[in-house]
Write an enzyme that holds these catalytic residues in place. Sequence first.
Site, PDB file in Angstrom:
ATOM      1  N   ARG A   1      11.691  -1.989  11.190  1.00  0.00           N
ATOM      2  CA  ARG A   1      10.640  -1.314  11.985  1.00  0.00           C
ATOM      3  C   ARG A   1      10.715  -2.377  12.781  1.00  0.00           C
ATOM      4  NH1 ARG A   1       5.263   0.312   8.368  1.00  0.00           N
ATOM      5  NH2 ARG A   1       4.275  -0.726  10.044  1.00  0.00           N
TER       6      ARG A   1
ATOM      7  N   ARG B   1      11.543  -6.568   4.532  1.00  0.00           N
ATOM      8  CA  ARG B   1      11.176  -4.998   4.614  1.00  0.00           C
ATOM      9  C   ARG B   1      12.103  -4.259   5.741  1.00  0.00           C
ATOM     10  NH1 ARG B   1       5.344  -2.560   4.961  1.00  0.00           N
ATOM     11  NH2 ARG B   1       5.545  -2.887   7.061  1.00  0.00           N
TER      12      ARG B   1
ATOM     13  N   ARG C   1       0.148  -9.000  13.947  1.00  0.00           N
ATOM     14  CA  ARG C   1      -0.256  -7.835  13.156  1.00  0.00           C
ATOM     15  C   ARG C   1      -1.279  -8.460  11.773  1.00  0.00           C
ATOM     16  NH1 ARG C   1       4.532  -5.051  10.680  1.00  0.00           N
ATOM     17  NH2 ARG C   1       2.856  -3.873   9.682  1.00  0.00           N
TER      18      ARG C   1
ATOM     19  N   ARG D   1      -9.275   1.194   9.459  1.00  0.00           N
ATOM     20  CA  ARG D   1      -8.652  -0.279   9.616  1.00  0.00           C
ATOM     21  C   ARG D   1      -9.795  -0.965  10.568  1.00  0.00           C
ATOM     22  NH1 ARG D   1      -2.834   0.898   9.406  1.00  0.00           N
ATOM     23  NH2 ARG D   1      -1.505  -0.999   9.787  1.00  0.00           N
TER      24      ARG D   1
ATOM     25  N   LYS E   1       0.924  -1.143   0.280  1.00  0.00           N
ATOM     26  CA  LYS E   1       0.185   0.078  -0.063  1.00  0.00           C
ATOM     27  C   LYS E   1       0.834   1.182  -0.059  1.00  0.00           C
ATOM     28  CE  LYS E   1      -1.958  -0.872   3.844  1.00  0.00           C
ATOM     29  NZ  LYS E   1      -1.461  -2.218   4.601  1.00  0.00           N
TER      30      LYS E   1
HETATM   31  P1  AMP Z   1       1.169   0.901   9.288  1.00  0.00           P
HETATM   32  O1  AMP Z   1       2.395   1.624   9.027  1.00  0.00           O
HETATM   33  O2  AMP Z   1       0.018   1.151   8.310  1.00  0.00           O
HETATM   34  O3  AMP Z   1       1.310  -0.683   9.321  1.00  0.00           O
HETATM   35  O4  AMP Z   1       0.594   1.118  10.889  1.00  0.00           O
HETATM   36  C1  AMP Z   1       1.675   0.737  12.007  1.00  0.00           C
HETATM   37  C2  AMP Z   1       0.952   0.725  13.118  1.00  0.00           C
HETATM   38  O5  AMP Z   1       0.316   2.067  13.556  1.00  0.00           O
HETATM   39  C3  AMP Z   1      -0.337  -0.019  13.207  1.00  0.00           C
HETATM   40  O6  AMP Z   1      -0.011  -1.548  13.426  1.00  0.00           O
HETATM   41  C4  AMP Z   1      -0.996   0.284  14.264  1.00  0.00           C
HETATM   42  O7  AMP Z   1      -0.252  -0.131  15.528  1.00  0.00           O
HETATM   43  C5  AMP Z   1      -0.984   1.889  13.943  1.00  0.00           C
HETATM   44  N1  AMP Z   1      -2.057   2.170  13.120  1.00  0.00           N
HETATM   45  C6  AMP Z   1      -2.117   2.677  11.907  1.00  0.00           C
HETATM   46  N2  AMP Z   1      -3.061   2.997  11.391  1.00  0.00           N
HETATM   47  C7  AMP Z   1      -3.906   2.692  12.021  1.00  0.00           C
HETATM   48  C8  AMP Z   1      -5.461   2.851  12.244  1.00  0.00           C
HETATM   49  N3  AMP Z   1      -5.820   3.404  11.271  1.00  0.00           N
HETATM   50  N4  AMP Z   1      -6.176   2.351  13.212  1.00  0.00           N
HETATM   51  C9  AMP Z   1      -5.500   1.948  14.484  1.00  0.00           C
HETATM   52  N5  AMP Z   1      -4.066   1.791  14.571  1.00  0.00           N
HETATM   53  C10 AMP Z   1      -3.205   2.173  13.219  1.00  0.00           C
END
Ligand code: AMP
Length: 220
Positions: free
Chosen positions: A161, A132, A172, A93, A18
């Site tokens: 990360r 990654r 996750r 989400r 994404k």
């Molecule tokens: P991402 O980079 O999109 O994988 O997001 C990393 C982390 O940020 C996720 O594992 C959640 O802990 C938090 N996070 C990001 N977007 C959301 C969301 N829309 N709702 C809740 N937690 C989020």
Amino acid sequence: MVGKAKNLILLGAPGAGKGTQAKRLAGDFNWVHLSTGDMLRGAIKRGTPLGARAESYVKKGDLVPDDLIIELVGERLQQPDCTEGFLLDGFPRTIHQARKLEELLPGLNIRLDAVIYIRVPDASIVERLSRRFTCSECGQMVTASDDVTVCPKCGGSLVRRPDDEPATISHRLSVYRTNTQPLIDLYAEKGLLFEIDGTGPVETVYKRIISRLDLDSEST
Ligand code: AMP
């Protein structure tokens, strides 16, 4: 076909690509890339109150509370640059977040044009996430391999990360299946879902998106 699509959501499992596709689309079409993950990581790094509230959730791979994330996105969507179009990456989400977004948009005079669902088989997701890395110098996302051990752009060292550690990846993915996967049906019922095969090279996936959404003629 979505015609002049510009307010888009990118949906897909962690590691589906994404962020990579969103960056490219945002650059080519002049849309704002709104990654809630990046926003949260930025807030944590800067030590803001929001970052402090979010940190333990993000570290563990849990979702941060809906109210916090909805406020964050609601404020961001009010910024003037979003009138040029945006790509939401990592939001919504949960079904609750999607409903809240739906309530929010009319007041901001924003219409959602399409939801791009990037579909990748589970096995590839685990493999992708475990390779990654991010460049500690320039922030470039890098897929590590035997041949690629430093940033190909600037030679910087590669860091993973914290939530891409193998133990957190499976958590996750289960959080994704439980909370986020139901959004696929929700947006399909609304007639907004565009499913894209996310396997293969980044360029191939990008071309699939462009062609599926009929964006060829809209590039700047
Ligand atoms: P991402 O980079 O999109 O994988 O997001 C990393 C982390 O940020 C996720 O594992 C959640 O802990 C938090 N996070 C990001 N977007 C959301 C969301 N829309 N709702 C809740 N937690 C989020």
